[in-house]
Design a protein around this motif. Structure first.
Motif, PDB file in Angstrom:
ATOM      1  N   GLN A  22     -22.493  15.459 -58.570  1.00 53.38           N
ATOM      2  CA  GLN A  22     -22.977  14.780 -59.775  1.00 53.38           C
ATOM      3  C   GLN A  22     -23.003  15.723 -60.976  1.00 53.38           C
ATOM      4  OE1 GLN A  22     -26.504  12.318 -59.377  1.00 53.38           O
ATOM      5  NE2 GLN A  22     -27.149  12.866 -61.434  1.00 53.38           N
ATOM      6  N   SER A  23     -23.190  17.000 -60.741  1.00 56.85           N
ATOM      7  CA  SER A  23     -23.245  17.950 -61.854  1.00 56.85           C
ATOM      8  C   SER A  23     -21.860  18.264 -62.415  1.00 56.85           C
ATOM      9  CB  SER A  23     -23.973  19.236 -61.435  1.00 56.85           C
ATOM     10  OG  SER A  23     -23.255  19.898 -60.433  1.00 56.85           O
ATOM     11  N   THR A  24     -20.809  17.704 -61.808  1.00 58.33           N
ATOM     12  CA  THR A  24     -19.452  17.847 -62.341  1.00 58.33           C
ATOM     13  C   THR A  24     -19.076  16.560 -63.063  1.00 58.33           C
ATOM     14  OG1 THR A  24     -18.340  16.919 -60.395  1.00 58.33           O
ATOM     15  CG2 THR A  24     -18.857  19.286 -60.350  1.00 58.33           C
ATOM     16  N   GLU A  25     -17.862  16.491 -63.520  1.00 62.05           N
ATOM     17  CA  GLU A  25     -17.364  15.279 -64.186  1.00 62.05           C
ATOM     18  C   GLU A  25     -16.601  14.362 -63.227  1.00 62.05           C
ATOM     19  OE1 GLU A  25     -17.952  14.331 -67.367  1.00 62.05           O
ATOM     20  OE2 GLU A  25     -19.244  16.086 -67.532  1.00 62.05           O
ATOM     21  N   LEU A  26     -16.570  14.690 -61.951  1.00 61.32           N
ATOM     22  CA  LEU A  26     -15.778  13.923 -60.986  1.00 61.32           C
ATOM     23  C   LEU A  26     -16.261  12.488 -60.803  1.00 61.32           C
ATOM     24  CD1 LEU A  26     -15.181  16.645 -58.254  1.00 61.32           C
ATOM     25  CD2 LEU A  26     -13.542  15.785 -59.941  1.00 61.32           C
ATOM     26  N   LEU A  27     -17.545  12.262 -60.959  1.00 64.63           N
ATOM     27  CA  LEU A  27     -18.095  10.918 -60.752  1.00 64.63           C
ATOM     28  C   LEU A  27     -18.171  10.094 -62.036  1.00 64.63           C
ATOM     29  CD1 LEU A  27     -21.005  11.682 -58.265  1.00 64.63           C
ATOM     30  CD2 LEU A  27     -18.738  10.779 -57.751  1.00 64.63           C
ATOM     31  N   ALA A  28     -17.816  10.698 -63.168  1.00 63.42           N
ATOM     32  CA  ALA A  28     -17.892   9.980 -64.446  1.00 63.42           C
ATOM     33  C   ALA A  28     -16.940   8.793 -64.425  1.00 63.42           C
ATOM     34  CB  ALA A  28     -17.557  10.919 -65.591  1.00 63.42           C
ATOM     35  N   TRP A  29     -17.448   7.681 -64.906  1.00 64.88           N
ATOM     36  CA  TRP A  29     -16.663   6.453 -64.943  1.00 64.88           C
ATOM     37  C   TRP A  29     -16.872   5.823 -66.310  1.00 64.88           C
ATOM     38  CZ3 TRP A  29     -18.349   1.067 -63.588  1.00 64.88           C
ATOM     39  CH2 TRP A  29     -17.269   0.212 -63.444  1.00 64.88           C
ATOM     40  N   GLY A  30     -15.816   5.715 -67.078  1.00 67.81           N
ATOM     41  CA  GLY A  30     -15.927   5.165 -68.420  1.00 67.81           C
ATOM     42  C   GLY A  30     -16.794   6.025 -69.327  1.00 67.81           C
ATOM     43  N   GLY A  31     -16.808   7.324 -69.082  1.00 65.25           N
ATOM     44  CA  GLY A  31     -17.614   8.224 -69.884  1.00 65.25           C
ATOM     45  C   GLY A  31     -19.080   8.277 -69.477  1.00 65.25           C
ATOM     46  N   VAL A  32     -19.429   7.576 -68.403  1.00 64.87           N
ATOM     47  CA  VAL A  32     -20.822   7.529 -67.952  1.00 64.87           C
ATOM     48  C   VAL A  32     -20.931   8.281 -66.628  1.00 64.87           C
ATOM     49  CG1 VAL A  32     -22.697   6.017 -67.220  1.00 64.87           C
ATOM     50  CG2 VAL A  32     -21.178   5.310 -69.069  1.00 64.87           C
ATOM     51  N   LYS A  33     -21.896   9.204 -66.577  1.00 61.43           N
ATOM     52  CA  LYS A  33     -22.171   9.910 -65.323  1.00 61.43           C
ATOM     53  C   LYS A  33     -23.357   9.232 -64.647  1.00 61.43           C
ATOM     54  CE  LYS A  33     -22.209  14.335 -65.095  1.00 61.43           C
ATOM     55  NZ  LYS A  33     -22.421  15.764 -65.323  1.00 61.43           N
ATOM     56  N   GLY A  61     -32.267  18.036 -54.047  1.00 57.82           N
ATOM     57  CA  GLY A  61     -31.438  17.279 -54.984  1.00 57.82           C
ATOM     58  C   GLY A  61     -31.592  17.768 -56.402  1.00 57.82           C
ATOM     59  N   ALA A  62     -32.827  18.047 -56.807  1.00 56.47           N
ATOM     60  CA  ALA A  62     -33.077  18.546 -58.162  1.00 56.47           C
ATOM     61  C   ALA A  62     -32.439  19.915 -58.362  1.00 56.47           C
ATOM     62  CB  ALA A  62     -34.582  18.604 -58.422  1.00 56.47           C
ATOM     63  N   LEU A  63     -32.576  20.784 -57.379  1.00 49.08           N
ATOM     64  CA  LEU A  63     -31.969  22.112 -57.491  1.00 49.08           C
ATOM     65  C   LEU A  63     -30.447  22.042 -57.529  1.00 49.08           C
ATOM     66  CD1 LEU A  63     -34.259  24.189 -55.115  1.00 49.08           C
ATOM     67  CD2 LEU A  63     -34.126  24.329 -57.608  1.00 49.08           C
ATOM     68  N   ALA A  64     -29.869  21.139 -56.760  1.00 52.12           N
ATOM     69  CA  ALA A  64     -28.412  21.000 -56.758  1.00 52.12           C
ATOM     70  C   ALA A  64     -27.912  20.473 -58.100  1.00 52.12           C
ATOM     71  CB  ALA A  64     -27.979  20.068 -55.627  1.00 52.12           C
ATOM     72  N   LEU A  65     -28.711  19.660 -58.756  1.00 54.11           N
ATOM     73  CA  LEU A  65     -28.302  19.143 -60.062  1.00 54.11           C
ATOM     74  C   LEU A  65     -28.320  20.224 -61.137  1.00 54.11           C
ATOM     75  CD1 LEU A  65     -30.149  15.716 -60.145  1.00 54.11           C
ATOM     76  CD2 LEU A  65     -27.689  16.084 -60.087  1.00 54.11           C
ATOM     77  N   ARG A  66     -29.278  21.120 -61.056  1.00 54.87           N
ATOM     78  CA  ARG A  66     -29.438  22.168 -62.070  1.00 54.87           C
ATOM     79  C   ARG A  66     -29.605  23.526 -61.418  1.00 54.87           C
ATOM     80  NH1 ARG A  66     -28.686  20.529 -67.428  1.00 54.87           N
ATOM     81  NH2 ARG A  66     -29.209  18.346 -67.439  1.00 54.87           N
ATOM     82  N   PHE A  67     -28.569  23.992 -60.745  1.00 48.74           N
ATOM     83  CA  PHE A  67     -28.708  25.265 -60.064  1.00 48.74           C
ATOM     84  C   PHE A  67     -28.694  26.448 -61.023  1.00 48.74           C
ATOM     85  CE2 PHE A  67     -24.228  26.117 -60.437  1.00 48.74           C
ATOM     86  CZ  PHE A  67     -23.639  24.867 -60.345  1.00 48.74           C
ATOM     87  N   SER A  68     -28.351  26.231 -62.290  1.00 47.46           N
ATOM     88  CA  SER A  68     -28.355  27.348 -63.241  1.00 47.46           C
ATOM     89  C   SER A  68     -29.679  27.446 -64.000  1.00 47.46           C
ATOM     90  CB  SER A  68     -27.205  27.206 -64.231  1.00 47.46           C
ATOM     91  OG  SER A  68     -27.350  26.011 -64.964  1.00 47.46           O
ATOM     92  N   ASP A  69     -30.320  26.321 -64.276  1.00 49.17           N
ATOM     93  CA  ASP A  69     -31.594  26.314 -64.992  1.00 49.17           C
ATOM     94  C   ASP A  69     -32.731  26.154 -63.989  1.00 49.17           C
ATOM     95  OD1 ASP A  69     -30.164  26.401 -67.335  1.00 49.17           O
ATOM     96  OD2 ASP A  69     -30.166  24.223 -67.584  1.00 49.17           O
ATOM     97  N   LEU A  70     -33.817  26.851 -64.253  1.00 50.06           N
ATOM     98  CA  LEU A  70     -34.952  26.743 -63.341  1.00 50.06           C
ATOM     99  C   LEU A  70     -35.654  25.395 -63.489  1.00 50.06           C
ATOM    100  CD1 LEU A  70     -36.586  28.095 -61.185  1.00 50.06           C
ATOM    101  CD2 LEU A  70     -37.983  29.141 -62.955  1.00 50.06           C
TER     102      LEU A  70
END
Length: 161
Positions: A22-33, A61-70
């Motif tokens: 989800q943190s990539t653009e692979l799931l984006a559909w019509g510009g919507v993630k 899940g939360a950590l996987a979404l934002r593994f760069s920001d705490l």
């Protein structure tokens, strides 16, 4: 009837993989993630019996979404919504499948209301596309979870009454 540690580990891996995806653009559909982690974890709330296990999945899940920001506000809202859903989801009257869809739709709506109200007013199409995407993803996750966690699902249904 405890939940299998193997099944929990598989679910934890799926949550992390979906979060990273989800943190990539692979799931984006019509510009919507879409928020497929939200859909997955709402659906999982019907199969995970212990709150401790559910909180672990939510944090993964939360950590996987934002593994760069705490910490970012979106993660706090996501975790809070998911914990509330776990607390009330099994107590809702009606069929669990319908409750799952209701909770995914409600959580998606509340997520927008709390964090991005202007999108609801100005670009309701974006919200609608994400809502449909989340509901479809939630339907798939619920069906797979019902097969994979049948024993936990039935146990949770019995304690609901």
């Amino acid at each position: 009837m405890n939940q299998s540690p193997f099944k929990f580990a598989v679910l934890a891996c799926i949550v992390v993989l979906v979060g990273l995806l989800q943190s990539t653009e692979l799931l984006a559909w019509g510009g919507v993630k879409p928020n497929v982690v939200l859909a997955l974890l709402v659906s999982a709330s019907f199969f995970v019996y212990h709150v401790r296990d559910y909180v672990v999945l939510t944090l993964l899940g939360a950590l996987a979404l934002r593994f760069s920001d705490l910490f970012v506000p979106e993660l706090g809202v996501l975790v809070a919504l998911l914990v509330i859903i776990f607390a009330i989801g099994a107590r809702l009257p009606g069929k669990p499948f319908v409750n799952n869809l209701f909770l995914i739709g409600g959580a998606t709506f509340l997520f927008y209301v709390i964090l991005d109200y202007t999108t609801l007013r100005t670009s309701w199409g974006v919200f609608f596309v994400e809502l449909v995407y989340n509901l479809v993803a939630g339907t798939v996750w619920f069906g797979l979870g019902r097969i994979w966690f049948l024993d936990a699902y039935e146990k949770k249904l019995r304690t609901r009454i």
